[in-house]
Design a protein around this motif. Structure first.
Motif, short mmCIF file in Angstrom:
data_model
loop_
_atom_site.label_atom_id
_atom_site.label_comp_id
_atom_site.label_asym_id
_atom_site.label_seq_id
_atom_site.Cartn_x
_atom_site.Cartn_y
_atom_site.Cartn_z
N UNK A 24 -1.60 -0.18 -4.27
CA UNK A 24 -0.63 0.88 -3.96
C UNK A 24 -1.32 2.24 -3.86
N UNK A 25 -1.13 2.90 -2.70
CA UNK A 25 -1.75 4.20 -2.45
C UNK A 25 -0.73 5.33 -2.35
N UNK A 26 0.50 5.03 -1.94
CA UNK A 26 1.52 6.06 -1.76
C UNK A 26 2.83 5.55 -2.37
N UNK A 27 3.40 6.35 -3.27
CA UNK A 27 4.63 5.96 -3.96
C UNK A 27 5.60 7.13 -3.96
N UNK A 28 6.86 6.86 -3.61
CA UNK A 28 7.90 7.89 -3.65
C UNK A 28 9.07 7.39 -4.48
N UNK A 46 0.81 -1.21 0.00
CA UNK A 46 0.00 0.00 0.00
C UNK A 46 0.85 1.27 0.00
N UNK A 47 2.07 1.16 0.49
CA UNK A 47 2.98 2.30 0.53
C UNK A 47 4.38 1.82 0.19
N UNK A 48 5.03 2.48 -0.76
CA UNK A 48 6.35 2.08 -1.24
C UNK A 48 7.22 3.32 -1.40
N UNK A 49 8.41 3.27 -0.81
CA UNK A 49 9.37 4.38 -0.90
C UNK A 49 10.69 3.83 -1.40
N UNK A 50 11.06 4.22 -2.61
CA UNK A 50 12.34 3.83 -3.22
C UNK A 50 13.22 5.05 -3.48
N UNK A 87 -1.93 2.56 -11.81
CA UNK A 87 -2.13 2.43 -10.36
C UNK A 87 -3.35 3.26 -9.96
N UNK A 88 -4.52 2.69 -10.11
CA UNK A 88 -5.76 3.45 -9.93
C UNK A 88 -6.04 3.82 -8.49
N UNK A 89 -5.41 3.13 -7.53
CA UNK A 89 -5.65 3.44 -6.11
C UNK A 89 -4.66 4.47 -5.57
N UNK A 90 -3.74 4.95 -6.41
CA UNK A 90 -2.67 5.84 -5.95
C UNK A 90 -3.24 7.18 -5.48
#
Length: 524
Positions: A437-441, A409-413, A462-465
């Motif tokens: 996935x709701x939060x991406x960095x 649900x949250x990914x930070x790369x 990613x439609x839920x972003x």
């Protein structure tokens, strides 16, 4: 925000703090909560203290998620709250659980709120003061008990002397019948008094013997620790739950508070430690109750791979632990150093024992090529943060095919360099996580216009972003326009962080600048 009539009336009632002892006796218990909220909102510490000291319910929660427009309670109100809890112990109010989880303001901010570090020190001081107050009360009770015992001894001596005097008189036959009757009546009365005193003395002696037997049980064998733990918990009047912030300066206070038996028992929901050695972190974990700890956050501590392998097995003792965060802990893995491979295997086994882990945050650990070891978890993660981790193409390929990908649900790369070799793995990863996935960095990943163009179709899927961070990437104005057009078509996206276009920087910027150069280079 429109306030309710109860809220407006509560604010008016608590506005005159001097009258709070007068009106509190007439307040029904269901109005204590809105009155306390009004006292916090209006910063009325005296009203806060009066309400908490007479709190009519078994639990009191202050903190948690703030409502819209709500600010953190002031420092004076929090101090009044803690002082009232200690005073309420002697008043025998109904409070049994004080929940302060999530209660913290901005440390060092412009407001007057109490930050997490200050709140932790204040809580530890409260626990120790409550213990000292209990000891003073016990000393006073002991002094009264000693005086009662001395009075009983004196009465016993008087009784013995009178008995001797009576027996001597009867042997000499010096007393007449009338005098004997009178004396006999008086002796009967005295015997009644002495019988009552003797019964009280006997009860005191029984209590003293029970206490001595209990102490002997505590000191015998391996079961003594269990007996002692039961006795300590039996003395607890109020449990205090909070998020604890511990550094090198406050570590001793927290250790004393956690190991001090008394009427207040400190419990921890989230533990954050900074600049503390492995041995001290281990000591804290040994003192914490195993039930209730949800997360641990270790920052700026020189753990090393061996230290982390020593620490992680201790976390399996906490059954509801769901969050582990390690930031700047100096985990520089080098195969040429002896014992590193073995420590890494131990680390992997320890992580695999964390059955309920949902969040894993690893910042700047410098473990390239070891992501498979770090993510060998039985349960799929929901939050994964891997900034500054120097991820290799093999790491990203493993992540895109792992069982975690479809649950994230949250990914930070952030600050992991991406290129043409790693882009297929990123696109596969986004495709796997498109439904959750709701939060991406991806800030500071070196995304150019061409790389972003290849990535935009996967991002758009990613439609839920809800939030997307792409700061500190070398994008031109044309690349930013393509990004904005894609973002406008995403139904759930609410927050987009984008970099300054390259055209905004002063001349001299390298052709492919790093994130540090983009951060420091002056703008036009």
């Amino acid at each position: 925000m429109v306030r309710s009539l109860v809220s407006l009336c509560a604010r008016e009632v608590v506005s005159d703090e001097s009258s709070s002892p007068c009106w509190l006796r007439w307040v029904p218990r269901e109005l204590y909560r809105p009155l306390l909220e009004a006292a916090f909102a209006s910063s009325r510490p005296l009203a806060v203290g009066e309400l908490v000291q007479r709190w009519p319910e078994r639990s009191l929660r202050v903190g948690g998620r703030k409502k819209q427009g709500q600010t953190a309670p002031s420092r004076l109100c929090i101090q009044a709250l803690l002082l009232a809890v200690v005073r309420g112990l002697s008043d025998h109010n109904a409070l049994q659980l004080l929940d302060l989880c999530g209660l913290r303001g901005d440390e060092g901010g412009m407001g007057d709120s109490m930050g997490g570090w200050s709140l932790t020190v204040a809580l530890c001081t409260m626990v120790v003061q409550a213990r000292a107050g209990l000891q003073r009360a016990q000393r006073r009770e002991g002094e009264r008990e000693r005086k009662r015992f001395s009075a009983l001894e004196r009465e016993k001596d008087v009784k013995r002397e009178r008995g001797k005097w009576k027996r001597g008189k009867e042997a000499n036959g010096d007393e007449g019948s009338a005098e004997s009757e009178e004396l006999g009546g008086n002796n009967t009365d005295n015997m009644g008094v002495f019988g009552m005193l003797g019964e009280e003395e006997m009860m005191t002696g029984v209590r003293r013997r029970m206490e001595m037997e209990r102490k002997r049980e505590i000191g015998v064998g391996g079961s003594g620790k269990e007996v002692e733990e039961r006795d300590v918990n039996s003395d607890v009047l109020v449990y205090v739950r909070a998020d604890l912030f511990v550094n090198a300066r406050s570590w001793e206070r927290v250790r004393v508070a956690l190991s001090t038996p008394g009427p207040l028992k400190l419990q921890c929901r989230y533990l954050r430690v900074e600049e503390i050695s492995v041995s001290r972190i281990r000591a804290l974990l040994d003192l914490l109750p195993h039930q209730g700890l949800l997360g641990i956050d270790v920052r700026y501590s020189n753990l090393g791979v061996a230290g982390l392998a020593e620490l992680l097995p201790l976390l399996s003792n906490f059954p509801v632990l769901n969050s582990v965060r390690l930031h700047y802990c100096n985990l520089d893995f080098r195969r040429d150093l002896p014992g590193q491979e073995e420590a890494l295997r131990e680390l992997s086994l320890a992580l695999a024992k964390l059955q309920g882990l949902q969040r894993l945050s690893l910042t700047a650990l410098r473990l390239p090529g070891q992501l498979r070891v770090l993510l060998s978890l039985p349960k799929a993660l929901e939050i994964l943060e891997l900034p500054y981790l120097s991820l290799s193409p093999a790491d990203l390929a493993y992540l895109s095919c792992s069982h975690h990908a479809s649950s994230l649900q949250q990914l930070d790369l952030s600050e992991n360099r991406l290129n043409e070799n790693t882009l297929p793995s990123i696109r596969r990863l986004l495709s796997q996580a498109s439904g959750t996935l709701q939060h991406l960095s991806l800030s500071g990943c070196g995304l150019t216009d061409s790389l972003l163009g290849l990535l935009l179709p996967s991002l758009g899927g990613c439609l839920a972003l809800k939030s997307l961070a792409l700061g500190l990437n070398p994008l031109s104005m044309a690349g930013l326009k393509d990004l904005v057009r894609m973002a406008a078509r995403m139904p759930s996206l609410r927050h987009l962080l984008y970099p300054n276009p390259l055209e905004d920087y002063q001349p001299g910027l390298p052709e492919l600048p790093s994130s540090a150069q983009l951060l420091d280079w002056p703008l036009d």
